[in-house]
Motif scaffolding. Structure first.
Motif, PDB file in Angstrom:
ATOM      1  N   PHE A 154       0.853  -1.176   0.000  1.00  0.00           N
ATOM      2  CA  PHE A 154       0.000   0.000   0.000  1.00  0.00           C
ATOM      3  C   PHE A 154       0.895   1.233   0.000  1.00  0.00           C
ATOM      4  CE2 PHE A 154      -3.119  -2.783   2.546  1.00  0.00           C
ATOM      5  CZ  PHE A 154      -3.777  -3.202   1.391  1.00  0.00           C
ATOM      6  N   ASP A 155       0.818   2.015  -1.058  1.00  0.00           N
ATOM      7  CA  ASP A 155       1.503   3.316  -1.138  1.00  0.00           C
ATOM      8  C   ASP A 155       3.010   3.217  -0.912  1.00  0.00           C
ATOM      9  OD1 ASP A 155      -0.975   4.561  -1.570  1.00  0.00           O
ATOM     10  OD2 ASP A 155      -1.324   4.718   0.595  1.00  0.00           O
ATOM     11  N   GLU A 156       3.605   2.082  -1.274  1.00  0.00           N
ATOM     12  CA  GLU A 156       5.053   1.881  -1.137  1.00  0.00           C
ATOM     13  C   GLU A 156       5.524   1.982   0.312  1.00  0.00           C
ATOM     14  OE1 GLU A 156       6.882   4.680  -3.787  1.00  0.00           O
ATOM     15  OE2 GLU A 156       6.284   3.563  -5.584  1.00  0.00           O
ATOM     16  N   ARG A 157       4.582   1.897   1.255  1.00  0.00           N
ATOM     17  CA  ARG A 157       4.930   2.053   2.671  1.00  0.00           C
ATOM     18  C   ARG A 157       4.651   0.812   3.495  1.00  0.00           C
ATOM     19  NH1 ARG A 157       5.163   6.992   4.990  1.00  0.00           N
ATOM     20  NH2 ARG A 157       6.114   5.756   6.655  1.00  0.00           N
ATOM     21  N   LEU A 158       3.662   0.031   3.086  1.00  0.00           N
ATOM     22  CA  LEU A 158       3.242  -1.110   3.897  1.00  0.00           C
ATOM     23  C   LEU A 158       3.288  -2.379   3.042  1.00  0.00           C
ATOM     24  CD1 LEU A 158       0.401  -1.199   6.470  1.00  0.00           C
ATOM     25  CD2 LEU A 158       0.530  -3.016   4.759  1.00  0.00           C
ATOM     26  N   LEU A 159       4.039  -3.367   3.501  1.00  0.00           N
ATOM     27  CA  LEU A 159       4.210  -4.644   2.804  1.00  0.00           C
ATOM     28  C   LEU A 159       3.228  -5.660   3.363  1.00  0.00           C
ATOM     29  CD1 LEU A 159       5.949  -6.558   0.936  1.00  0.00           C
ATOM     30  CD2 LEU A 159       7.329  -7.008   2.990  1.00  0.00           C
ATOM     31  N   TRP A 160       2.543  -6.377   2.461  1.00  0.00           N
ATOM     32  CA  TRP A 160       1.586  -7.370   2.930  1.00  0.00           C
ATOM     33  C   TRP A 160       1.685  -8.660   2.143  1.00  0.00           C
ATOM     34  CZ3 TRP A 160      -1.356  -8.382  -1.303  1.00  0.00           C
ATOM     35  CH2 TRP A 160      -1.687  -7.337  -2.176  1.00  0.00           C
TER      36      TRP A 160
END
Length: 205
Positions: free
Chosen positions: A90-96
Motif C-alpha cells: 500500500f503506497d510503497e509504505r506497507l508490505l503485505w
C-alpha cells in the motif's frame, strides 16, 4: 498475575490469525527478504493477523458488549478455508501477504462482524475490506524497500488452512515509543454451536 488496572481506552480490532505452521511457512520464505531489506520495520510473527474490522480507540466499557455478540457469531459460523498467497504493498509504505481461499465467506464474516459492532452503538470507519496480512512498514526515507520486497515475495503460495478462532485484539499504538504490540482481549472458536453437517448458517460451505 497481572494486577495493572485496565486502561480507560483500548485500541481495538477484530481479526483472524493464521495457524503457527502457516506462519512458519511464510517466515521461512521471508528469510532472504529479511536480509535484503534490513531497514524495513518487520512485524513480529506472533502478531500476524487478518483484520476484519478496525474499531479504533474505544472506552474500556465498550468491550463487554462486543465480547458477547462476537462470541455468539463465532459459535454459529464454520471455519473458513484460507491460504497466504503472493504479496503487494500500500503506497510503497506497507508490505503485505495476500489472502486466498474462501474470500466470499471472509467478506460475509467481515460484514457480519461490522454489523454487530454497529449494533453495539460503536462508531468506527467502515473501510472496504482488502484482505491482507501486514508484514512490514518502511521508513520515511526508504521508498524502495517495500516494493522490492513485494516483488520478491510475489510468487509465494502457502498451504491451505482452516480458521480456528475469531479474535478481539487490543494494541498499544500511540502509547509511547517502541514497536507495536498486540494482545488478544478474547478469542472464540468457530462452529462450536453447529451440529455435524449443519450448513444453515450464513457463509457455511
Amino acid at each position: 498475575m497481572n494486577d495493572r488496572p485496565e486502561p480507560p481506552t483500548l485500541r481495538v480490532f477484530v481479526a483472524l490469525a493464521p495457524p503457527d505452521d502457516a506462519k512458519d511457512e511464510l517466515a521461512r520464505a521471508l528469510q532472504p527478504t529479511y536480509a535484503t531489506y534490513p531497514r524495513l520495520r518487520w512485524n513480529r510473527i506472533e502478531d500476524w493477523h487478518i483484520t476484519l474490522a478496525f474499531l479504533g480507540e474505544l472506552p474500556s466499557t465498550a468491550v463487554p458488549p462486543l465480547r458477547s455478540v462476537l462470541a455468539d457469531l463465532a459459535t454459529t459460523r464454520p471455519a473458513l478455508h484460507l491460504a497466504l498467497r503472493g504479496s503487494g504493498h500500500f503506497d510503497e509504505r506497507l508490505l503485505w501477504s495476500g489472502i486466498d481461499g474462501d474470500l466470499e465467506g471472509l467478506h460475509l464474516l467481515a460484514t457480519d462482524v461490522r454489523n454487530l459492532v454497529d449494533s453495539c452503538g460503536i462508531e468506527f470507519t467502515d473501510r472496504p475490506l482488502r484482505p491482507h496480512l501486514t508484514l512490514a512498514r518502511s521508513r520515511r526515507d526508504d521508498p524502495t524497500s517495500v516494493p522490492g520486497a513485494a516483488a520478491d515475495l510475489a510468487g509465494f503460495a502457502g498451504r491451505p488452512w482452516l480458521t480456528d478462532r475469531l479474535h478481539l485484539v487490543g494494541s498499544n499504538i500511540g502509547r509511547g515509543p517502541g514497536p507495536i504490540r498486540y494482545r488478544d482481549i478474547e478469542a472464540w472458536r468457530f462452529g462450536t454451536g453447529l451440529r455435524p453437517g449443519d450448513d444453515s448458517a450464513p457463509g457455511a460451505p
